[in-house]
Design an enzyme around this catalytic site. Structure first.
Site: not given
Length: 373
Positions: A97, A119, A133, A213, A215, A246
């Site tokens: 994605d 996927e 994504e 991590h 956003r 990260h």
């Protein structure tokens, strides 16, 4: 013989593409294979490629400091055109994605080349979570000819969106293929690959692996995640919490504020794929907002607490291998305390059947591509 071009750019894509590349290259009478990496990730990407002994034929090297989605997208598209012209593939394979997936599918479409999407069919139902994504998935779907789905739910998602059933192939997830391959490599290597990073850690104690991590959690949600981990460490001094942090400042700042200085919280640099797999196998359970870990950890018998409000991987939640706990401090704390102190609840998650496959996804996809017209 079919000419196949792999296009990917991040570490998770490389992990999930690696066993498929190996499978197709192992069938030279059926496939001519080329690999194009976009460079969307750099150091982390090549760590995986080196581990699995994969050498790209093309590297677009698109990533620049502080580059926006606009810049990444346009750079990949422009860089991909001459690769498509040179290779002239019958099929372009993309995975997951990312922006590389979206642009890889778009570039193939512009050249009227068939697209295979590994996927395929994952959906969160929220266009902005995860961002970008979810949008990438939706757009890539409309350009795809071979939808290789990991689970029945993913296939159902595509059917509900009007995708032709003859184009949908439920094969499982190559992340399991890669995981089994990686574990075999690590067993052959032997030793403790984290001994240099954590020389004083008492490895006889229970270990909780933490990754975070995403956003969409930045801000209050991320602060609450950190606060929960801090409480857990304080209330469970004999449990070790290991957090590969990260490099994003939006992650590092709250982690440093809330979690530094506690003796049983170990903040370390991001781990390469093999060391992360080794640590996951060594852990008692996992606290994460990562997508891939939701699929990998259950294959190792590790319960997963998902620190997100929504997940596109609900199959694990339904199967009982994962639990969606959100980003609320109290909810995370209580769920983790249950796993640490309730053996029956822990065993129920640890022994649930992983819904993401049995390690044969790559072979199934190769068979489909070999016979496709």
């Amino acid at each position: 013989m079919k000419k196949v071009l792999f296009v990917f750019g991040t570490r998770p894509e490389a992990i999930k593409m690696a066993p498929m590349i190996r499978e197709l290259k192992g069938r030279p009478e059926e496939f001519e294979v080329s690999v194009c990496v976009t460079g969307q990730h750099r150091e982390m990407l090549y760590q995986v490629l080196d581990f699995f002994s994969i050498k790209p034929d093309f590297d677009l090297e698109v990533m620049k400091p502080n580059q926006s989605l606009f810049g990444v997208t346009s750079s990949i598209l422009v860089g991909l055109e001459p690769v498509l012209d040179q290779v002239s593939p019958d099929v372009v394979l993309v995975q997951g994605d990312t922006t590389s997936v979206l642009v890889g599918a778009l570039g193939a479409f512009y050249k009227k080349i068939k697209v295979g999407h590994l996927e395929a069919g994952l959906r969160s139902g929220d266009l902005f979570s995860p961002f970008p994504e979810e949008g990438n998935r939706l757009l890539a779907t409309r350009l795809t000819d071979f939808h290789f789905t990991p689970t029945p739910q993913a296939s159902d998602n595509l059917l509900a969106e009007g995708v032709d059933a003859s184009k949908i192939h439920m094969v499982g997830n190559t992340v399991i293929d890669a995981l089994f391959w990686a574990v075999d490599i690590l067993k052959d290597q032997g030793g403790n690959p984290l001994e240099d990073l954590l020389p004083t850690l008492d490895w006889s104690r229970r270990i909780v692996l933490v990754t975070g991590h995403r956003r969409e959690s930045f801000g209050d949600g991320f602060q609450q995640m950190c606060a929960a981990i801090s409480r857990l460490a304080t209330d469970n001094p004999n449990v070790e919490f290991i957090y590969p942090v990260h490099l994003n400042p939006n992650v590092q700042k709250p982690v440093e504020k809330y979690l530094s200085g506690q003796p049983n919280i170990h903040l370390i640099a991001p781990l390469d794929y093999p060391r992360l797999i080794w640590l996951m196998e060594r852990s008692y359970f996992v606290l994460t907002d990562s997508g891939g870990i939701q699929e990998e950890a259950p294959s190792l018998g590790k319960p997963v607490l998902v620190m997100r409000n929504v997940t596109e991987r609900m199959e694990g939640v339904t199967a009982g291998t994962a639990r969606l706990v959100g980003t609320n401090e109290q909810a995370i704390y209580e769920a983790a305390q249950t796993l640490l102190h309730d053996a029956e609840s822990y065993d129920a998650m640890a022994h649930a059947v992983n819904p993401y496959g049995d390690g044969t996804a790559s072979r199934q996809m190769a068979d489909i591509l070999a016979t496709a017209k």
